[in-house]
Scaffold this motif. Structure first.
Motif, mmCIF file in Angstrom:
data_model
loop_
_atom_site.group_PDB
_atom_site.id
_atom_site.type_symbol
_atom_site.label_atom_id
_atom_site.label_comp_id
_atom_site.label_asym_id
_atom_site.label_seq_id
_atom_site.Cartn_x
_atom_site.Cartn_y
_atom_site.Cartn_z
ATOM 1 N N ARG A 30 0.821 -1.206 0.000
ATOM 2 C CA ARG A 30 0.000 0.000 0.000
ATOM 3 C C ARG A 30 0.858 1.260 0.000
ATOM 4 O O ARG A 30 0.543 2.247 -0.662
ATOM 5 C CB ARG A 30 -0.946 -0.010 1.197
ATOM 6 C CG ARG A 30 -2.097 -1.003 1.040
ATOM 7 C CD ARG A 30 -3.144 -0.854 2.123
ATOM 8 N NE ARG A 30 -2.697 -1.451 3.377
ATOM 9 C CZ ARG A 30 -2.412 -0.780 4.472
ATOM 10 N NH1 ARG A 30 -2.483 0.535 4.474
ATOM 11 N NH2 ARG A 30 -2.020 -1.402 5.578
ATOM 12 N N HIS A 31 1.977 1.230 0.723
ATOM 13 C CA HIS A 31 2.866 2.386 0.736
ATOM 14 C C HIS A 31 3.508 2.612 -0.629
ATOM 15 O O HIS A 31 3.703 3.755 -1.053
ATOM 16 C CB HIS A 31 3.949 2.210 1.800
ATOM 17 C CG HIS A 31 3.433 2.264 3.207
ATOM 18 N ND1 HIS A 31 2.276 2.930 3.534
ATOM 19 C CD2 HIS A 31 3.919 1.746 4.367
ATOM 20 C CE1 HIS A 31 2.056 2.818 4.832
ATOM 21 N NE2 HIS A 31 3.033 2.090 5.368
ATOM 22 N N PHE A 32 3.832 1.529 -1.328
ATOM 23 C CA PHE A 32 4.416 1.695 -2.659
ATOM 24 C C PHE A 32 3.396 2.280 -3.630
ATOM 25 O O PHE A 32 3.741 3.144 -4.457
ATOM 26 C CB PHE A 32 4.945 0.370 -3.192
ATOM 27 C CG PHE A 32 5.553 0.479 -4.563
ATOM 28 C CD1 PHE A 32 6.727 1.191 -4.760
ATOM 29 C CD2 PHE A 32 4.930 -0.096 -5.661
ATOM 30 C CE1 PHE A 32 7.284 1.326 -6.029
ATOM 31 C CE2 PHE A 32 5.485 0.028 -6.930
ATOM 32 C CZ PHE A 32 6.664 0.737 -7.115
ATOM 33 N N VAL A 33 2.138 1.818 -3.552
ATOM 34 C CA VAL A 33 1.100 2.393 -4.404
ATOM 35 C C VAL A 33 0.920 3.874 -4.094
ATOM 36 O O VAL A 33 0.740 4.700 -5.000
ATOM 37 C CB VAL A 33 -0.222 1.620 -4.241
ATOM 38 C CG1 VAL A 33 -1.373 2.360 -4.942
ATOM 39 C CG2 VAL A 33 -0.091 0.210 -4.804
ATOM 40 N N ASP A 34 0.988 4.240 -2.814
ATOM 41 C CA ASP A 34 0.908 5.653 -2.446
ATOM 42 C C ASP A 34 2.031 6.455 -3.109
ATOM 43 O O ASP A 34 1.805 7.573 -3.589
ATOM 44 C CB ASP A 34 0.978 5.820 -0.931
ATOM 45 C CG ASP A 34 -0.295 5.361 -0.230
ATOM 46 O OD1 ASP A 34 -1.328 5.278 -0.898
ATOM 47 O OD2 ASP A 34 -0.230 5.075 0.986
#
Length: 341
Positions: A291-295
């Motif tokens: 999720r942090h990478f998608v952010d």
């Protein structure tokens, strides 16, 4: 089938080999995917069948065929691997400073797009999580959604012509292309003022197979269907052969148009605009690193503002808006701020 009371590491290895054979639908393709010799691959499958006490598939001169027992094993193996991946992801959330691997799938043709900022997202993410190792694979678009849904890829980046409720989507940017033909095609020599949409419509059209719902007008009847190129380079080779016309992404088409290898067919009237999205499956949605990478992906592309939609190059297009310019509708659940520019 025999009763298996214990699963060992070697069993997981054999099952992964078997799953690859099933997914590739041939031993030859599986050899290339696994980088194994035919004898090793055959021995692995034989060992698995002995271990399970059942013949899983047919191989040989008559081709590959999955037996009922093989279907059961394949489905169970995919569920097993998804569970293992889910465990790894949840365990990694306990201490995100621990070294971990993040699997990224990228559709072919996206990395080289000048408005793709995947490299910037990787660099930004690495500043926060320097111990995470990336595993990046370029793949065909129709492979991407399945691998994300199965949990084999944490984050996918590509064009999705269908939106599945179990996947989450975030719009990143738009890619656009022009309908092109090569210098060997009969339409190449027809002047713009004499070239009609009917001429373009009648020509054999080369598709990328999995993207036709973005421009179904080209596949509405069998007499206009040309070759199929699975992958952007395969499609380009078929267009350059002179057998077909087809959409070519503008960052690939421009230098070839300038050199005389390609021609954009009525770019004032015909072009395609496709949304590139980041997607996650149900397991990865609970995986903080994914999720942090998608952010990071969303942030670096939003910082481009209106530049996320590539400008039409003056060398190819005039100042008019193409009649069939395709808009973008964000998928359900996408951020309102990530709609097309």
């Amino acid at each position: 089938m025999s009763h298996i009371s214990q699963i060992y590491d070697i069993d997981l290895k054999l099952l992964r080999c078997f799953c690859t054979i099933v997914e590739e639908q041939s031993f030859t393709a599986a050899q290339a995917a696994l980088n194994l010799s035919q004898s090793t691959l055959s021995e692995n499958l034989k060992s698995l069948e002995i271990r399970l006490g059942a013949r899983l598939c047919r191989r040989g001169p008559k081709g590959f065929k999955l037996f009922r027992e093989g279907e059961v094993v394949y489905k169970a193996a995919k569920e097993l691997f998804a569970s293992i991946e889910a465990f790894k992801q949840k365990a990694s959330n306990i201490n995100q400073t621990t070294a971990y691997e993040l699997s990224i799938g990228i559709q072919d043709g996206i990395v080289e797009n000048p408005h793709a900022r995947v490299h910037d997202a990787i660099r930004r993410f690495s500043e926060y999580y320097p111990n995470v190792r990336f595993r990046v694979e370029v793949m065909l678009g129709f492979q991407l959604a399945g691998r994300v849904a199965d949990g084999m890829v944490h984050v996918g980046i590509g064009l999705m012509n269908e939106h599945y409720p179990q996947l989450s989507y975030e719009h990143l940017f738009d890619e656009q292309g022009f309908m092109c033909c090569s210098a060997q095609h009969p339409l190449f020599a027809i002047p713009d003022e004499a070239l009609t949409l009917a001429d373009i419509d009648a020509a054999a059209y080369c598709s990328r197979g999995h993207l036709e719902r973005y421009h179904p007008e080209r596949t509405r009847r069998s007499d206009g269907a040309g070759d199929i190129g699975h992958g952007i380079q395969s499609q380009l080779a078929l267009i350059l052969s002179g057998r077909n016309i087809g959409y070519v992404l503008d960052h690939m088409a421009e230098p070839m148009i300038a050199s005389g290898m390609l021609r954009a067919l009525r770019p004032d009237l015909v072009r395609v605009v496709n949304p590139v999205t980041a997607l996650m499956g149900p397991a990865a949605s609970d995986f903080k690193l994914a999720r942090h990478f998608v952010d990071c992906l969303v942030d670096v592309h939003m910082e481009l503002g209106s530049a996320r939609l590539l400008p039409r190059p003056a060398s190819v297009l005039d100042g008019t808006r193409p009649a069939n310019d395709r808009g973008y509708t964000p998928p359900p659940g996408a951020r309102a701020s990530s709609s097309a520019a």
